[in-house]
Design an enzyme around this catalytic site. Structure first.
Site, PDB file in Angstrom:
ATOM      1  N   ARG A 115      54.612  39.434 -29.806  1.00  0.00           N
ATOM      2  CA  ARG A 115      55.760  40.270 -30.182  1.00  0.00           C
ATOM      3  C   ARG A 115      56.690  40.536 -29.015  1.00  0.00           C
ATOM      4  O   ARG A 115      57.863  40.829 -29.209  1.00  0.00           O
ATOM      5  CB  ARG A 115      55.269  41.614 -30.738  1.00  0.00           C
ATOM      6  CG  ARG A 115      54.472  41.517 -32.007  1.00  0.00           C
ATOM      7  CD  ARG A 115      53.816  42.853 -32.360  1.00  0.00           C
ATOM      8  NE  ARG A 115      54.778  43.914 -32.572  1.00  0.00           N
ATOM      9  CZ  ARG A 115      54.456  45.201 -32.691  1.00  0.00           C
ATOM     10  NH1 ARG A 115      53.190  45.562 -32.592  1.00  0.00           N
ATOM     11  NH2 ARG A 115      55.378  46.100 -32.896  1.00  0.00           N
ATOM     12  N   ARG A 119      53.741  39.577 -22.911  1.00  0.00           N
ATOM     13  CA  ARG A 119      52.348  39.826 -23.260  1.00  0.00           C
ATOM     14  C   ARG A 119      52.095  39.461 -24.718  1.00  0.00           C
ATOM     15  O   ARG A 119      53.012  39.418 -25.538  1.00  0.00           O
ATOM     16  CB  ARG A 119      51.969  41.287 -23.018  1.00  0.00           C
ATOM     17  CG  ARG A 119      52.763  42.298 -23.809  1.00  0.00           C
ATOM     18  CD  ARG A 119      52.646  43.688 -23.175  1.00  0.00           C
ATOM     19  NE  ARG A 119      53.343  44.719 -23.930  1.00  0.00           N
ATOM     20  CZ  ARG A 119      54.645  44.958 -23.823  1.00  0.00           C
ATOM     21  NH1 ARG A 119      55.400  44.229 -23.017  1.00  0.00           N
ATOM     22  NH2 ARG A 119      55.211  45.941 -24.526  1.00  0.00           N
ATOM     23  N   CYS A 128      34.095  45.643 -36.927  1.00  0.00           N
ATOM     24  CA  CYS A 128      33.987  46.832 -36.080  1.00  0.00           C
ATOM     25  C   CYS A 128      32.618  47.475 -36.292  1.00  0.00           C
ATOM     26  O   CYS A 128      31.988  47.279 -37.345  1.00  0.00           O
ATOM     27  CB  CYS A 128      35.069  47.852 -36.430  1.00  0.00           C
ATOM     28  SG  CYS A 128      36.739  47.362 -35.955  1.00  0.00           S
ATOM     29  N   CYS A 132      37.166  52.543 -39.223  1.00  0.00           N
ATOM     30  CA  CYS A 132      37.953  53.781 -39.229  1.00  0.00           C
ATOM     31  C   CYS A 132      38.937  53.736 -40.389  1.00  0.00           C
ATOM     32  O   CYS A 132      39.723  52.792 -40.507  1.00  0.00           O
ATOM     33  CB  CYS A 132      38.696  53.943 -37.899  1.00  0.00           C
ATOM     34  SG  CYS A 132      37.609  53.888 -36.453  1.00  0.00           S
ATOM     35  N   CYS A 135      42.685  52.825 -39.942  1.00  0.00           N
ATOM     36  CA  CYS A 135      42.973  51.611 -39.181  1.00  0.00           C
ATOM     37  C   CYS A 135      44.254  50.924 -39.651  1.00  0.00           C
ATOM     38  O   CYS A 135      44.506  50.786 -40.851  1.00  0.00           O
ATOM     39  CB  CYS A 135      41.797  50.650 -39.310  1.00  0.00           C
ATOM     40  SG  CYS A 135      42.027  49.085 -38.447  1.00  0.00           S
ATOM     41  N   ARG A 137      44.800  47.842 -39.310  1.00  0.00           N
ATOM     42  CA  ARG A 137      44.494  46.462 -39.713  1.00  0.00           C
ATOM     43  C   ARG A 137      43.460  46.436 -40.830  1.00  0.00           C
ATOM     44  O   ARG A 137      42.604  45.536 -40.889  1.00  0.00           O
ATOM     45  CB  ARG A 137      44.001  45.650 -38.497  1.00  0.00           C
ATOM     46  CG  ARG A 137      45.070  45.479 -37.424  1.00  0.00           C
ATOM     47  CD  ARG A 137      44.733  44.401 -36.404  1.00  0.00           C
ATOM     48  NE  ARG A 137      45.803  44.365 -35.417  1.00  0.00           N
ATOM     49  CZ  ARG A 137      45.639  44.613 -34.116  1.00  0.00           C
ATOM     50  NH1 ARG A 137      44.440  44.884 -33.644  1.00  0.00           N
ATOM     51  NH2 ARG A 137      46.668  44.565 -33.286  1.00  0.00           N
ATOM     52  N   ASP A 296      50.427  54.787 -38.250  1.00  0.00           N
ATOM     53  CA  ASP A 296      51.277  53.782 -38.893  1.00  0.00           C
ATOM     54  C   ASP A 296      51.233  53.927 -40.418  1.00  0.00           C
ATOM     55  O   ASP A 296      50.207  54.320 -40.978  1.00  0.00           O
ATOM     56  CB  ASP A 296      50.804  52.370 -38.518  1.00  0.00           C
ATOM     57  CG  ASP A 296      51.008  52.060 -37.048  1.00  0.00           C
ATOM     58  OD1 ASP A 296      52.016  52.520 -36.488  1.00  0.00           O
ATOM     59  OD2 ASP A 296      50.163  51.354 -36.465  1.00  0.00           O
ATOM     60  N   ASP A 333      55.019  53.163 -32.951  1.00  0.00           N
ATOM     61  CA  ASP A 333      55.038  51.715 -32.774  1.00  0.00           C
ATOM     62  C   ASP A 333      55.935  51.101 -33.835  1.00  0.00           C
ATOM     63  O   ASP A 333      55.832  51.429 -35.027  1.00  0.00           O
ATOM     64  CB  ASP A 333      53.612  51.164 -32.887  1.00  0.00           C
ATOM     65  CG  ASP A 333      53.427  49.856 -32.136  1.00  0.00           C
ATOM     66  OD1 ASP A 333      54.413  49.347 -31.570  1.00  0.00           O
ATOM     67  OD2 ASP A 333      52.292  49.349 -32.107  1.00  0.00           O
TER      68      ASP A 333
END
Length: 368
Positions: A115, A119, A128, A132, A135, A137, A296, A333
């Site tokens: 993005r 980096r 995981c 969570c 999350c 994702r 998010d 974000d």
């Protein structure tokens, strides 16, 4: 009631201290099913009927260790809220989408998100230790996913190698510390061998949810790939335990800086006292608060989202009352390389501070 090695949260029997301290035992004995969940809650299966569809959409996993930190009978327990399925994950929506940061659009090769010019982020697994519920994702959760193959990881390395602007690579997931340790060692080494890669970074929540995973052998391996930075995610002060502090200390002793990226979560840490306790606790264990993310707008997480204005007010009150070393940056974000936008109230100089080039101490009368 607390659950732990003495009570045997999973099997109904106590477990040995040796097993309890074994991260592989912890991982293999995670709470994964409705049957196990109802056993922990000591409730009939019918009473949790609404959770069935949730688990078919979004799997559940809770390590015995993390379970021992919470009160499973208290629906408002801030740790339970982070890991127990909630019917609102399917029934309550304010417009959340599966991929709010549009990560899939920024994948030149599968699993690598590019993005920003300097980096990139690699998703090496979707697994995981604890799933969570907030999350970002959740769309990637798969039951018992084995992680990406060496060939898939090599494709990521090849992209990095042919992109000279990339100086930093973030290894994330899921949780990268749950893939094979030899494979992780190889992957980090392959990235380190790229001449223009200057820094590696790992994102992992295992110090919080599975601190036994941080072993002397793992730390020795990670140390070989320095400069390497480690970011984790403590969201509540009760997650800072003797075990999690020891895990962070082992990383620090290996010369690996540890930072923390919290998420502002309704009912978990969206008040002054909870946030202060968390930030003070992080400072005590030498973990630097890095970011506090606005949650998010992910499909299935709307009930976790606090108002931005409320978050700004919390951070402003904390700014006036706690050490700057404790303060993270509260950010939103944004997709499409928009970056992490700081969320803060506009500042005005206090009375007597002066303006322009004139400083409050420029008044000679104040110097008498």
């Amino acid at each position: 009631m607390r659950w732990g090695k003495e009570t045997g949260a999973v099997s109904g029997k106590g477990v040995s201290g040796l097993n309890w301290s074994d991260w592989q035992w912890q991982f293999g004995n995670r709470i994964r099913s409705m049957r196990q969940l109802t056993s922990v809650l000591r409730m009939p299966v019918a009473s949790l009927a609404l959770c069935g569809p949730v688990l078919r959409a979004y799997p559940m996993a809770i390590t015995p260790y993390y379970l021992s930190l919470l009160d499973p009978a208290d629906e408002n327990d801030p740790l339970r809220r982070q890991c127990f399925p909630d019917s609102r994950e399917l029934t309550f929506s304010l417009g959340g989408v599966p991929d709010p940061l549009e990560e899939e659009k920024d994948m030149p090769v599968p699993g690598l998100i590019h993005r920003y010019p300097d980096r990139c982020l690699t998703i090496v697994t979707g697994t995981c230790a604890v799933y969570c519920r907030h999350c970002n994702r959740k769309r990637m959760w798969r039951a018992d996913e084995p992680g990406r193959t060496r060939e898939e990881l090599q494709t990521m390395v090849d992209h990095v190698a042919k992109t000279p602007a990339l100086r930093e690579v973030i290894v994330s997931g899921g949780d990268p510390l749950l893939i094979s340790e030899p494979i992780l060692d190889w992957f980090l080494g392959a990235l380190r061998a790229v001449p223009h890669v200057e820094v590696l970074r790992i994102g992992s929540r295992t110090p919080v949810t599975l601190p036994m995973r941080i072993t002397p052998e793992l730390c020795a391996m990670l140390k070989r790939h320095r400069p390497l930075w480690f970011n984790t995610q403590f969201n509540h002060g009760r997650e800072i335990t003797e075990e999690s502090a020891r895990a962070c200390e082992m990383l620090l002793e290996a010369g690996i800086p540890v930072g923390n990226q919290s998420v502002l979560l309704r009912g978990v840490n969206d008040n002054d006292d909870a946030m202060r306790e968390l930030l003070y606790g992080l400072e005590r264990i030498s973990v630097r608060p890095y970011y506090l993310f606005q949650c998010d707008p992910v499909q299935g997480t709307d009930h976790f989202r606090a108002e931005i204005g409320s978050g700004m007010e919390i951070m402003e009150r904390l700014r006036r009352n706690i050490s700057g070393l404790c303060m993270p940056r509260y950010v939103l974000d944004c997709p499409g390389g928009g970056g992490k936008v700081p969320l803060q109230q506009s500042f005005s100089l206090p009375p007597g501070s002066g303006s322009g080039d004139k400083h409050c101490f420029d008044n000679a009368g104040q110097m008498d």
